[in-house]
Design an enzyme around this catalytic site. Structure first.
Site, short mmCIF file in Angstrom:
data_model
loop_
_atom_site.label_atom_id
_atom_site.label_comp_id
_atom_site.label_asym_id
_atom_site.label_seq_id
_atom_site.Cartn_x
_atom_site.Cartn_y
_atom_site.Cartn_z
N ASP A 449 21.45 -106.79 32.67
CA ASP A 449 21.34 -105.66 33.51
C ASP A 449 19.80 -106.03 33.99
O ASP A 449 18.96 -106.65 33.43
CB ASP A 449 21.51 -104.40 32.89
CG ASP A 449 21.95 -103.50 33.97
OD1 ASP A 449 21.96 -103.74 35.09
OD2 ASP A 449 22.36 -102.42 33.47
N ASP A 515 27.84 -100.11 40.44
CA ASP A 515 27.73 -98.87 39.64
C ASP A 515 28.99 -97.75 39.96
O ASP A 515 29.37 -97.07 39.21
CB ASP A 515 26.66 -98.36 39.35
CG ASP A 515 25.71 -99.08 38.14
OD1 ASP A 515 26.37 -99.96 37.59
OD2 ASP A 515 24.47 -99.00 38.02
#
Length: 712
Positions: A449, A515
């Site tokens: 990430d 997301d």
């Protein structure tokens, strides 16, 4: 490659259905005359005439010698558009005029050596037409003089047909990346810049220009992508001399690229594609990426990620129950997300302390990792290696490892700062702690990430900008970890889809597309991401019925249909499913497994539909023997029932059987009678499906069906 003699005035490069013709006019920098359709085995005399026919006439008010867009263009040569190179030597030595000193070429590639002895610079231009028909180009500059040469800009350009007057790019934000926008390509420069140290959620993955109204099925269009994960600029330009072009390059911060004598810098690769419609353009990118030796070829494992199921609440009994439920559904990869390492009970602390938190995991990660593997699944783990919380042991021990340009830290985001991976000790630490974890546990997959932009990213108070160096260090860290752990797969996630580019995707195995798992939002996001990214490298997951990112309530059928044509997974606390719901989710997993060989090898197609409330897309087998399509209705339609929709991409002369295969069957409401063709042995030719089409089922908004098409 052969050396091109001075009297050879034209080159024709061909591969993969693409031609590139270059005019090697003596005394001038070579110029690309044509990039696009294969011109066939054209007689040399016609190519010479084609090059001659492209040359400019001298006009009133212009220079005495005409100057056009060469493959390397500079202002001092008379080129008034965006130049290839800009730079200086401590504010002086700003003039550069290159001449060709060597040309080498093969049937599909060109290497050009250039020099400016007076400026103390040399350059190399490389262009290749690949087997997929993609054009790959880069420019390099070397300092051959005395003293430091500062590079301000280094671009690569590809020309456009004059009739390409409509632009397509994308923009966005967190939870809504790659939203398309179109506008006219008028005179001037149409510039998109990324200054976030990563492409950013608002970046354009592709910059395309085509004939007005071009769509996915038809309309000539050319587009470029910059394979780079740091700061960048990409532009379209139209100049009054009858030339227009696309270009891109890394965006260098002030003083970031200073070449000592003998040093050189290369631009990132510019990748150019074209097609009759965006689907053909995208197919060249997909074919190119699938041909790489490192491209993932085994079936993409059905993945469950724990984030939306537990967030930071890591408790072994819950996580084991989640693994048990996932295995029952047919999940093949279980990924433990954020929250497993020291001090990480929320997002305010712990980043950088990459040691298993003994207070949460007294026996390490072995209990969950071993249980997952015993269930026949792969075990994956979340990292954010490029970031650090100021509230961490690492930051307290090594505050000098944090990227900053001033004494005060840069503005924070998600309570975190950026770790300077260009610092040798910081790099060594980060490699070691990740390597230790990967060695200690059976980890097959890393979710990598990157949750903040790079702001004021420099080498300490008063120091030099480091975005370029940081980007290269990230590439090296990924490469080194993969070399140390053969078979390890890595997902590139960046606040969702804020770092989607083919630079990072040349060394990772998939992206987290967004997301936002809301299937309505995902339709556009996934369509425009797939303009450059093969679908099997795009993470697409089932969502909880109540979507966390938008608050919308959606059906499993809609979520499943939208996630089907990608790397399929689940983002859901599946321990909460009833027996009926678990069976329904399992049916979608089964269908995804049946479809995934086609997703990984076939061609994505998007029907250009008349009603904005309908979405029709599919994936067609390489041999055109089979296909799957989804028909999604996002809003109410003006007509009811809807007009016919078409299925493009099939073999026009073959006959196909068409069946609805949506798990759970056809939703009969709100229709007042059955959809006749769905209850009939319906066979149509590929031409009939592409030209005439069929009636979609009557649906409410946020409903979808899956259609299987099989040659008979």
């Amino acid at each position: 490659m052969r050396v091109i003699p001075a009297d050879e005035t034209v080159l024709h490069l061909r591969s993969g259905g693409t031609s590139v013709v270059l005019d090697l006019q003596p005394g001038a920098i070579p110029a690309i005359v044509h990039w696009g359709d294969d011109l066939g085995d054209a007689p040399h005399a016609t190519l010479v005439s084609l090059a001659t026919a492209s040359r400019l006439q001298r006009i009133s008010g212009g220079l005495d010698h005409t100057v056009r867009l060469g493959v390397v263009a500079t202002a001092a040569s008379g080129w008034a558009g965006t130049p290839t190179l800009e730079g200086h030597r401590d504010g002086e030595g700003v003039s550069t005029v290159f001449t060709v000193v060597g040309t080498r070429a093969s049937d599909d590639a060109l290497e050009l050596d250039l020099a400016d002895a007076e400026a103390g610079l040399s350059a190399r231009y490389e262009l290749r037409v690949t087997a997929s028909g993609l054009v790959r180009a880069r420019t390099s500059v070397r300092n051959d003089g005395e003293g430091v040469y500062t590079v301000q800009a280094l671009h690569v350009t590809l020309p456009l047909p004059w009739e390409a007057t409509e632009l397509l790019d994308t923009t966005g934000r967190h939870l809504r990346e790659r939203s398309a926008q179109r506008h006219e390509l008028t005179f001037g420069t149409h510039l998109r810049e990324s200054r976030r140290g990563r492409p950013g959620a608002d970046a354009t993955l592709l910059f395309a220009a085509g004939v007005p109204g071009f769509g996915f099925e038809r309309g000539r269009v050319h587009g470029v992508h910059l394979a780079w994960s740091g700061n960048s600029r990409i532009f379209a330009e139209r100049v009054p001399t009858g030339e227009s072009f696309l270009g891109a390059g890394e965006l260098y911060l002030p003083g970031e690229i200073r070449l000592a004598p003998g040093e050189e810098i290369s631009s990132p690769e510019l990748l150019g594609s074209w097609g009759d419609g965006l689907d053909e353009l995208a197919a060249r990118f997909h074919d190119e990426w699938r041909a790489r030796p490192q491209h993932p070829t085994r079936p993409r494992p059905i993945t469950l990620n724990t984030w939306e199921a537990v967030y930071f609440d890591h408790r072994l009994p819950k996580l084991i129950a989640l693994a048990d439920a996932a295995a029952e559904l047919g999940v093949e990869r279980y990924v433990l997300d954020d929250g497993w390492f020291r001090h990480r009970r929320d997002d305010t602390a712990g980043l950088g302390d990459w040691y298993v938190d003994e207070t949460v995991w007294p026996n390490g990660l072995h209990p969950i990792a071993d249980h997952v593997v015993a269930k026949g699944m792969e075990f994956g783990l979340w990292f954010e290696p490029e970031m650090v919380n100021p509230n961490s042991d690492l930051a307290r021990s090594h505050p000098d490892w944090i990227l900053r340009g001033r004494t005060d830290l840069p503005p924070s985001a998600r309570q975190q700062q950026v770790l300077n991976l260009a610092h040798p000790d910081a790099y060594a630490y980060m490699f070691q702690v990740i390597d230790d974890i990967l060695t200690a546990y059976p980890i097959a997959y890393v979710k990598w990430d990157h949750n903040r932009d790079l702001v004021d990213a420099a080498a300490g108070p008063g120091g030099a900008a480091l975005v370029h160096t940081q980007t290269l260090a990230v590439y090296r860290l990924i490469d080194d970890l993969k070399a140390a752990h053969p078979g390890l797969e890595i997902e590139s996630c960046a606040s969702g889809g804020a770092r989607v580019d083919l630079g990072i995707l040349d060394r990772t195995d998939r992206i987290w597309t967004s997301d936002c798992l809301d299937p309505i939002e995902r339709l556009e996001n996934q369509r425009y991401t797939a303009l450059a990214v093969p679908p099997e490298m795009m993470g697409m997951h089932l969502t909880t019925p109540h979507v966390h990112s938008t608050g919308r309530t959606v059906s499993l059928t809609l979520s499943g249909a939208v996630a089907l044509f990608g790397h399929f997974g689940i983002e859901w606390d599946v321990t909460t499913l009833s027996e009926t719901d678990a069976a329904a989710v399992g049916a979608w997993v089964t269908l995804a497994k049946r479809v995934r060989p086609l997703v990984a090898t076939g061609r994505l197609v998007n029907a250009d539909v008349a009603d904005p409330g309908l979405d029709v897309r599919g994936v067609v087998a390489d041999d055109q023997a089979s296909a799957f399509f989804t028909i999604t209705q996002t809003q109410t339609l003006i007509s009811s029932p809807a007009g016919r929709v078409r299925f493009p991409g099939l073999d026009a002369d073959r006959t196909y059987r068409i069946e609805i295969v949506t798990p759970g069957g056809i939703v009969q409401t709100p229709a007042q009678s059955p959809l006749e063709w769905a209850h009939h042995d319906t066979v149509l030719t590929g031409r009939q499906l592409a030209v005439v089409g069929l009636r979609p089922p009557v649906q409410n908004p946020q409903q979808a069906v899956v259609v299987e098409v099989t040659a008979v």
